[in-house]
Design a protein around this motif. Structure first.
Motif, mmCIF file in Angstrom:
data_model
loop_
_atom_site.group_PDB
_atom_site.id
_atom_site.type_symbol
_atom_site.label_atom_id
_atom_site.label_comp_id
_atom_site.label_asym_id
_atom_site.label_seq_id
_atom_site.Cartn_x
_atom_site.Cartn_y
_atom_site.Cartn_z
ATOM 1 N N ALA A 92 0.862 -1.267 -0.010
ATOM 2 C CA ALA A 92 0.012 0.208 -0.023
ATOM 3 C C ALA A 92 0.900 1.287 0.016
ATOM 4 O O ALA A 92 0.316 2.301 -0.137
ATOM 5 C CB ALA A 92 -1.003 -0.049 1.332
ATOM 6 N N HIS A 97 2.392 0.321 -4.130
ATOM 7 C CA HIS A 97 1.126 0.561 -4.977
ATOM 8 C C HIS A 97 1.467 0.817 -6.284
ATOM 9 O O HIS A 97 0.621 0.370 -7.300
ATOM 10 C CB HIS A 97 0.057 1.656 -4.225
ATOM 11 N N HIS A 118 -6.028 -1.414 4.052
ATOM 12 C CA HIS A 118 -5.627 -1.403 2.631
ATOM 13 C C HIS A 118 -6.264 -2.143 1.593
ATOM 14 O O HIS A 118 -5.766 -2.056 0.383
ATOM 15 C CB HIS A 118 -4.349 -1.322 2.502
ATOM 16 N N GLN A 120 -9.280 -2.760 0.385
ATOM 17 C CA GLN A 120 -10.125 -2.467 -0.995
ATOM 18 C C GLN A 120 -9.494 -1.487 -1.947
ATOM 19 O O GLN A 120 -9.328 -1.463 -3.012
ATOM 20 C CB GLN A 120 -11.251 -1.451 -0.262
ATOM 21 N N PHE A 121 -8.385 -0.505 -1.340
ATOM 22 C CA PHE A 121 -7.642 0.310 -2.117
ATOM 23 C C PHE A 121 -6.668 -0.550 -3.091
ATOM 24 O O PHE A 121 -6.670 -0.408 -4.173
ATOM 25 C CB PHE A 121 -6.469 1.122 -1.225
ATOM 26 N N LYS A 124 -8.575 -2.365 -5.914
ATOM 27 C CA LYS A 124 -9.032 -1.307 -6.764
ATOM 28 C C LYS A 124 -7.899 -1.269 -8.002
ATOM 29 O O LYS A 124 -7.960 -0.757 -9.065
ATOM 30 C CB LYS A 124 -9.225 -0.172 -6.320
ATOM 31 N N GLY A 217 -1.863 7.175 -5.341
ATOM 32 C CA GLY A 217 -2.505 7.263 -4.183
ATOM 33 C C GLY A 217 -2.120 8.088 -3.104
ATOM 34 O O GLY A 217 -0.759 8.348 -3.186
ATOM 35 N N ASP A 219 -2.095 9.653 0.437
ATOM 36 C CA ASP A 219 -2.422 9.181 2.108
ATOM 37 C C ASP A 219 -2.969 10.584 2.541
ATOM 38 O O ASP A 219 -4.082 10.618 3.208
ATOM 39 C CB ASP A 219 -1.201 8.728 2.483
ATOM 40 N N GLN A 240 -0.937 5.086 2.926
ATOM 41 C CA GLN A 240 -1.600 4.655 1.732
ATOM 42 C C GLN A 240 -1.375 5.445 0.615
ATOM 43 O O GLN A 240 -1.885 6.568 0.471
ATOM 44 C CB GLN A 240 -3.147 4.418 2.277
#
Length: 249
Positions: A92, A97, A118, A120-121, A124, A217, A219, A240
């Protein structure tokens, strides 16, 4: 080529020791810059360069022939092909990521390891399998992996050697030590890099942002005057994506 007035992004003069501090204005070598992708805003663009270049140079194209200062060897990215399995530890975070997304772009099956908040992040972003390390040891449930990119490192990184297939590759982003006898016995290669500035690579990467193949992403953001608070947030961990400092024009 960029021209006066173009919106650009970049990681400047890295590695190097010419930096001073955070600033509202900075002079930059044109070779470190690329046009900002139209598909992302300035905050996202600011969060991308160091992390995405690190993932790119590990996984896609090193882009230079300078030996790693950590090993004395020139890193050779392993070609990622459809059907490969890649595990990303610390998936994440900034480098993590992007590693997830680049591996998916190349057609790999991606196993993402991070804390549960993390999931669901990362789903996706394309992760095929998610492992919450706070409840499950990845080494208990994963095997036959072609490549591990460990963005956490430290003394526990060697545990991931057991999930790699013979002939697999371990890519530690931060300092980690592995028993050379064990890696030789398992037929595992270990390699790392020192990320370097590259406007030309960011131009390639920018096309992926514009095509919607990559996302940044974010955070959290902090105004430049609260840079200390941003460092405090970073020290808490479990980030994240990226933390970004903003400047009000």
């Amino acid at each position: 080529m960029s021209a006066v007035g173009d919106e650009v992004f970049g990681m400047l003069r890295f590695p190097g020791f010419d930096g001073r501090t955070y600033a509202e204005y900075v002079a930059a070598p044109a070779s470190d810059l690329a046009r900002k992708p139209a598909g992302i805003d300035h905050v996202q663009a600011a969060g991308a360069p160091m992390a995405v270049l690190t993932a790119w140079q590990y996984l896609v194209d090193l882009g230079h022939d300078v030996p790693s200062p950590f090993t004395g060897q020139v890193h050779q990215p392993v070609p990622i092909t459809p059907g490969m399995t890649l595990l990303v530890n610390g998936a994440a975070g900034g480098v993590g990521h992007f590693a997830v997304q680049l591996a998916k772009w190349k057609g790999a099956r991606v196993v993402a390891v991070a804390s549960g908040r993390h999931e669901q992040f990362l789903r996706k972003l394309g992760a095929d399998e998610f492992i919450d390390y706070t409840t499950t040891r990845a080494t208990d449930v994963v095997g036959d992996v072609d490549l591990v990119i460990d963005t956490v490192g430290g003394p526990d990184s060697a545990r991931f050697l057991t999930v790699l297939k013979r002939g697999g590759t371990m890519l530690p982003v931060f300092f980690a030590q592995y028993d050379p006898e064990e890696t030789a016995r398992r037929g595992i290669s270990v390699s790392n890099i020192q990320v370097r500035s590259s406007g030309s690579q960011l131009a390639e990467i920018g096309r992926l942002f514009d095509e919607g193949r990559l996302q940044v992403g974010v955070d959290s953001t902090y105004p430049l005057s609260e840079a200390g608070a941003a460092h405090t947030r970073a020290a808490r961990g479990h980030i994240q994506g990226k933390i970004v400092l903003t400047v009000v024009s």
